[in-house]
Write an enzyme that holds these catalytic residues in place. Structure first.
Site, PDB file in Angstrom:
ATOM      1  N   LEU A  14       1.095  -1.070   0.157  1.00  0.00           N
ATOM      2  CA  LEU A  14       0.414   0.387  -0.176  1.00  0.00           C
ATOM      3  C   LEU A  14       0.951   0.632  -0.006  1.00  0.00           C
ATOM      4  O   LEU A  14       1.398   1.287   1.024  1.00  0.00           O
ATOM      5  CB  LEU A  14      -1.153   0.049   1.408  1.00  0.00           C
ATOM      6  CG  LEU A  14      -1.612  -0.858   1.357  1.00  0.00           C
ATOM      7  CD1 LEU A  14      -3.109  -1.183   2.622  1.00  0.00           C
ATOM      8  CD2 LEU A  14      -2.529  -1.627  -0.095  1.00  0.00           C
TER       9      LEU A  14
ATOM     10  N   ALA B 265      -0.356   4.214  -2.134  1.00  0.00           N
ATOM     11  CA  ALA B 265      -1.482   5.960  -2.749  1.00  0.00           C
ATOM     12  C   ALA B 265      -1.406   7.269  -1.309  1.00  0.00           C
ATOM     13  O   ALA B 265      -1.335   7.784  -1.621  1.00  0.00           O
ATOM     14  CB  ALA B 265      -2.398   4.920  -2.923  1.00  0.00           C
ATOM     15  N   GLY B 266      -1.069   7.064  -0.086  1.00  0.00           N
ATOM     16  CA  GLY B 266      -1.828   8.012   0.392  1.00  0.00           C
ATOM     17  C   GLY B 266      -0.366   8.423   0.450  1.00  0.00           C
ATOM     18  O   GLY B 266       0.599   8.531  -0.538  1.00  0.00           O
TER      19      GLY B 266
ATOM     20  N   ARG C 216       1.174  13.706   7.496  1.00  0.00           N
ATOM     21  CA  ARG C 216       2.019  13.831   8.657  1.00  0.00           C
ATOM     22  C   ARG C 216       3.103  14.479   8.633  1.00  0.00           C
ATOM     23  O   ARG C 216       4.126  15.095   9.535  1.00  0.00           O
ATOM     24  CB  ARG C 216       1.467  12.780   9.741  1.00  0.00           C
ATOM     25  CG  ARG C 216       0.718  13.033  10.320  1.00  0.00           C
ATOM     26  CD  ARG C 216      -0.478  11.347  10.887  1.00  0.00           C
ATOM     27  NE  ARG C 216      -0.690  10.568   9.936  1.00  0.00           N
ATOM     28  CZ  ARG C 216      -1.290   9.352  10.005  1.00  0.00           C
ATOM     29  NH1 ARG C 216      -1.100   8.784  11.128  1.00  0.00           N
ATOM     30  NH2 ARG C 216      -1.977   8.409   9.034  1.00  0.00           N
TER      31      ARG C 216
ATOM     32  N   LYS D  98       4.939  10.451   1.117  1.00  0.00           N
ATOM     33  CA  LYS D  98       5.619   9.647   2.640  1.00  0.00           C
ATOM     34  C   LYS D  98       6.981   8.622   1.707  1.00  0.00           C
ATOM     35  O   LYS D  98       7.200   7.940   2.367  1.00  0.00           O
ATOM     36  CB  LYS D  98       4.436   9.192   3.531  1.00  0.00           C
ATOM     37  CG  LYS D  98       4.905   8.180   4.834  1.00  0.00           C
ATOM     38  CD  LYS D  98       4.087   8.262   5.650  1.00  0.00           C
ATOM     39  CE  LYS D  98       2.927   7.022   5.574  1.00  0.00           C
ATOM     40  NZ  LYS D  98       2.087   6.925   6.606  1.00  0.00           N
TER      41      LYS D  98
ATOM     42  N   GLU E  15      -9.652   0.975  15.037  1.00  0.00           N
ATOM     43  CA  GLU E  15      -8.710   1.412  15.171  1.00  0.00           C
ATOM     44  C   GLU E  15      -8.692   2.938  16.237  1.00  0.00           C
ATOM     45  O   GLU E  15      -9.690   2.729  16.789  1.00  0.00           O
ATOM     46  CB  GLU E  15      -9.585   2.630  13.450  1.00  0.00           C
ATOM     47  CG  GLU E  15      -8.483   1.984  12.693  1.00  0.00           C
ATOM     48  CD  GLU E  15      -7.402   2.156  12.353  1.00  0.00           C
ATOM     49  OE1 GLU E  15      -6.595   2.708  11.696  1.00  0.00           O
ATOM     50  OE2 GLU E  15      -6.785   0.759  12.818  1.00  0.00           O
TER      51      GLU E  15
ATOM     52  N   ASN F 269      -2.296  -3.828  15.792  1.00  0.00           N
ATOM     53  CA  ASN F 269      -2.240  -4.277  14.507  1.00  0.00           C
ATOM     54  C   ASN F 269      -1.198  -3.812  13.419  1.00  0.00           C
ATOM     55  O   ASN F 269      -0.782  -2.240  13.418  1.00  0.00           O
ATOM     56  CB  ASN F 269      -3.085  -4.235  13.454  1.00  0.00           C
ATOM     57  CG  ASN F 269      -3.597  -3.631  11.603  1.00  0.00           C
ATOM     58  OD1 ASN F 269      -2.393  -4.804  11.078  1.00  0.00           O
ATOM     59  ND2 ASN F 269      -4.061  -3.451  10.734  1.00  0.00           N
TER      60      ASN F 269
ATOM     61  N   ALA G 163      60.338  24.657 -10.491  1.00  0.00           N
ATOM     62  CA  ALA G 163      59.194  24.622  -9.656  1.00  0.00           C
ATOM     63  C   ALA G 163      58.883  26.276  -9.515  1.00  0.00           C
ATOM     64  O   ALA G 163      60.109  26.842 -10.497  1.00  0.00           O
ATOM     65  CB  ALA G 163      60.191  25.249  -8.424  1.00  0.00           C
TER      66      ALA G 163
ATOM     67  N   ARG H 220      59.608  30.714 -15.168  1.00  0.00           N
ATOM     68  CA  ARG H 220      59.474  31.694 -14.166  1.00  0.00           C
ATOM     69  C   ARG H 220      60.875  32.874 -14.912  1.00  0.00           C
ATOM     70  O   ARG H 220      61.569  32.869 -15.582  1.00  0.00           O
ATOM     71  CB  ARG H 220      59.659  31.576 -12.929  1.00  0.00           C
ATOM     72  CG  ARG H 220      61.196  30.729 -13.105  1.00  0.00           C
ATOM     73  CD  ARG H 220      61.364  30.147 -11.544  1.00  0.00           C
ATOM     74  NE  ARG H 220      62.524  29.526 -11.438  1.00  0.00           N
ATOM     75  CZ  ARG H 220      63.339  28.470 -11.277  1.00  0.00           C
ATOM     76  NH1 ARG H 220      61.971  27.333 -11.362  1.00  0.00           N
ATOM     77  NH2 ARG H 220      64.196  28.080 -10.937  1.00  0.00           N
TER      78      ARG H 220
HETATM   79  C1  UD1 Z   1      -2.697   1.234   9.420  1.00  0.00           C
HETATM   80  C2  UD1 Z   1      -4.469   0.408   9.828  1.00  0.00           C
HETATM   81  C3  UD1 Z   1      -4.071   0.526  11.653  1.00  0.00           C
HETATM   82  C4  UD1 Z   1      -2.292   0.041  11.980  1.00  0.00           C
HETATM   83  C5  UD1 Z   1      -1.595   1.099  10.512  1.00  0.00           C
HETATM   84  C6  UD1 Z   1       0.384   0.405  11.737  1.00  0.00           C
HETATM   85  C7  UD1 Z   1      -5.973   1.048   9.055  1.00  0.00           C
HETATM   86  C8  UD1 Z   1      -6.984   2.032   8.250  1.00  0.00           C
HETATM   87  N1  UD1 Z   1      -5.589   1.046   9.987  1.00  0.00           N
HETATM   88  O1  UD1 Z   1      -2.737   2.920  10.067  1.00  0.00           O
HETATM   89  O2  UD1 Z   1      -4.575  -0.034  11.814  1.00  0.00           O
HETATM   90  O3  UD1 Z   1      -2.339  -0.215  13.117  1.00  0.00           O
HETATM   91  O4  UD1 Z   1      -1.265   0.605   9.609  1.00  0.00           O
HETATM   92  O5  UD1 Z   1       1.532   0.904  10.494  1.00  0.00           O
HETATM   93  O6  UD1 Z   1      -5.199   0.445   7.730  1.00  0.00           O
HETATM   94  N2  UD1 Z   1      -2.855   3.837   1.973  1.00  0.00           N
HETATM   95  C9  UD1 Z   1      -3.476   3.837   0.558  1.00  0.00           C
HETATM   96  N3  UD1 Z   1      -4.684   4.268   0.129  1.00  0.00           N
HETATM   97  C10 UD1 Z   1      -5.176   4.925   1.286  1.00  0.00           C
HETATM   98  C11 UD1 Z   1      -4.679   4.937   2.408  1.00  0.00           C
HETATM   99  C12 UD1 Z   1      -4.101   4.116   2.580  1.00  0.00           C
HETATM  100  O7  UD1 Z   1      -2.774   3.235  -0.152  1.00  0.00           O
HETATM  101  O8  UD1 Z   1      -6.250   4.785   1.104  1.00  0.00           O
HETATM  102  C13 UD1 Z   1      -1.579   3.158   2.315  1.00  0.00           C
HETATM  103  C14 UD1 Z   1      -0.578   4.678   2.599  1.00  0.00           C
HETATM  104  O9  UD1 Z   1       0.356   5.177   1.873  1.00  0.00           O
HETATM  105  C15 UD1 Z   1       0.567   3.722   3.259  1.00  0.00           C
HETATM  106  C16 UD1 Z   1      -0.704   2.376   4.597  1.00  0.00           C
HETATM  107  O10 UD1 Z   1      -1.381   2.805   3.168  1.00  0.00           O
HETATM  108  O11 UD1 Z   1       1.443   3.331   3.839  1.00  0.00           O
HETATM  109  C17 UD1 Z   1      -0.885   3.069   5.766  1.00  0.00           C
HETATM  110  O12 UD1 Z   1      -2.047   3.987   4.979  1.00  0.00           O
HETATM  111  P1  UD1 Z   1      -1.835   5.154   6.818  1.00  0.00           P
HETATM  112  O13 UD1 Z   1      -2.966   6.000   7.301  1.00  0.00           O
HETATM  113  O14 UD1 Z   1      -0.842   4.868   7.375  1.00  0.00           O
HETATM  114  O15 UD1 Z   1      -2.571   4.066   7.836  1.00  0.00           O
HETATM  115  P2  UD1 Z   1      -2.120   4.218   9.530  1.00  0.00           P
HETATM  116  O16 UD1 Z   1      -3.237   5.146   9.853  1.00  0.00           O
HETATM  117  O17 UD1 Z   1      -0.991   4.519   9.768  1.00  0.00           O
HETATM  118 CA    CA Z   2       1.197   4.138   8.781  1.00  0.00          CA
END
Ligand code: UD1
Ligand code: CA
Length: 456
Positions: free
Chosen positions: A9, A11-12, A16, A23, A155, A170, A423, A440
């Protein structure tokens, strides 16, 4: 044999982090977080890896290249929604799928393997990797029943005070039966504090369908760190730094003080090399055997041979041979190529130049845009005058030449094979092979003049 797939994953946006850089592309020990994750997955021999991209999709794909396939999550509606984007590539397959967040760079291949093994041993449809955190703030909490069975994940933002007191979290890494995963994803709702489709809700959904759910508890919390901000980024960096240093030490590298030594993830170092304190090695760097690097050295994207010493010096984007000595206080700038048995001494700057075997520049010199042959001796204070205000010009110094101290070699110019430069010369014309050039003013002595000035 069961096939193994992986979904990363990534895509975020990583709000923060407060950064212009997405990120998952923030480097940990010089390598983007998501690349650490994907490399660890490659380490378990996954049959297919799909990375979910959205924010910075192009950059993420450029970074990972052919290591992964990609699925676009155009809008970031949550981690469950993210995984769903891989349905085209994976939905119809039988096998197990691990899902890993792109912001957990410390997760090891061994742990993923142990997770998968636990998943199949317990015959589960979903297995969640959990850990006990000293401070679980921000993480999802694992809710178990009185018998210890995992019921669901909640969560942090949705949790009651009682649920928040749970320290089992988790980690964001899971193993699923692939078909059960994609079926359950269709049932995930976004009725929660963040209005998002949460991937860990799949656990509760499968559980409600009486599927077997397992949890694999790792005892190493540090491995599961999820980097959400820069404070945690520095913690991840620290753990990774220690891990890299340990790997090199176990392979036969002496690191005098691992706490003050920084080695990039992509560095290789040969046996019996010693890294002295305050040494920083970055990028794609290769260091040979029996070298002494440091103290106080900074090496970036460079290749260094065997038995070479680099003392209190900077080397960037260059090649350094074997049994060569650099420093103290030398600066080797990009595109330099120092051969074997070369000596670069104190306060010498070399830029975009090559020096042949056995050549020496021992003190206080600037060698820029120069092609220096073998066994050349360049005296103290020599300057290649390479820049005329418009163009950079080349200085050629052929094999065995001897350049006396404090000479200016005005480029373009050539010092022939075995030639001598006296030199203090300013050389503006080519010096033929085996000749002596003196450029020189001739010295004049006025005898008795000092006595005459001295009036008494
Ligand atoms: C997430 C978990 C949480 C866990 C934690 C561990 C969820 C809802 N929560 O929280 O239970 O304890 O990870 O680190 O899953 N991302 C996408 N698309 C989206 C949202 C997120 O690709 O729509 C990706 C982000 O880029 C990231 C990852 O998913 O790499 C986790 O997303 P993040 O927002 O960091 O989740 P946490 O709040 O940390
Ligand atoms: Ca995270």
């Amino acid at each position: 044999m069961t096939n193994t797939y992986a979904i990363v994953l990534a895509a975020g946006q990583g709000t923060r982090m407060k950064s212009d850089l997405y990120k998952v592309l923030h480097p940990v020990c010089g390598k983007p977080m998501v690349e650490h994750v994907v490399d660890h997955i490659i380490g378990i021999g996954a049959d297919k890896i799909v990375t979910i991209v959205g924010h910075g999709a192009e950059k993420v794909e450029e970074t990972l290249g052919g290591k992964s396939e990609y699925a676009l999550q155009a809008e970031q509606l949550g981690t469950a929604h993210a995984v769903q984007q891989a349905e085209k590539q994976l939905g119809d397959l039988d096998g197990v799928t691990i899902v890993v967040c792109g912001d957990t760079p410390l997760i090891k291949s061994e742990t993923m393997q142990a997770l998968i093994a636990h998943h199949s041993e317990t015959d589960a449809k979903a297995t969640i990797l959990t850990a006990n955190a000293d401070d679980p703030t921000g993480y999802g909490r694992i809710i178990r029943d009185a018998d210890g069975n995992v019921l669901r994940n909640v969560e942090h933002k949705d949790a009651t005070d009682e649920e928040r007191s749970v320290t089992e979290i988790n980690t964001g890494t899971y193993c699923f039966d692939n078909r059960s995963l994609f079926n359950a994803l269709k049932k995930v709702k976004n009725e929660n504090a963040q209005g998002e489709y949460y991937l860990p809700d799949v656990i509760g959904i499968l559980r409600a369908e009486n599927a077997r759910i397992s949890a694999y508890v790792t005892d190493d919390f540090s491995e599961t760190i999820g980097v959400n901000d820069r404070v945690v980024l520095s913690e991840a960096e620290k753990v990774m730094r220690q891990r890299i240093a340990e790997r090199h030490m176990r392979e036969g590298v002496t690191i005098i003080d691992p706490n003050s030594t920084y080695i990039s993830a992509n560095t290789t170092i040969g046996r019996d090399t010693v890294l002295q304190p305050n040494t920083i090695i970055e990028g794609q760097t290769v260091i040979g055997e029996k070298c002494i690097i440091g103290p106080n050295s900074h090496i970036v994207n460079s290749t260094i041979g065997n038995q070479t010493t680099v003392h209190s010096s900077v080397i960037r984007d260059s090649i350094v041979g074997s049994s060569t000595a650099v420093g103290p206080f030398a600066h080797i700038r990009p595109d330099s190529n120092l051969s074997d048995n070369v000596k670069i001494g104190n306060f010498v700057e070399v830029k975009k130049s090559s020096l042949g075997e056995g050549s020496k520049v021992s003190h206080l010199s600037y060698i820029g845009d120069a092609e220096v042959g073998t066994h050349v001796n360049i005296g103290c204070g020599t300057i290649t005058v390479n820049y005329d205000g418009k163009n950079k010009n080349t200085t050629t110094i052929e094999d065995g030449a001897f350049v006396g101290c404090n000479s200016n070699l005005i480029a373009p110019v050539k010092i022939g094979k075995g030639a001598y430069v006296a030199a203090g010369s300013t050389i503006t014309k080519d010096v033929p092979e085996s000749s002596l050039a003196i450029g020189r003013a001739r010295q004049e002595n006025k005898e008795g003049y000092a006595t005459k000035l001295n009036l008494n």
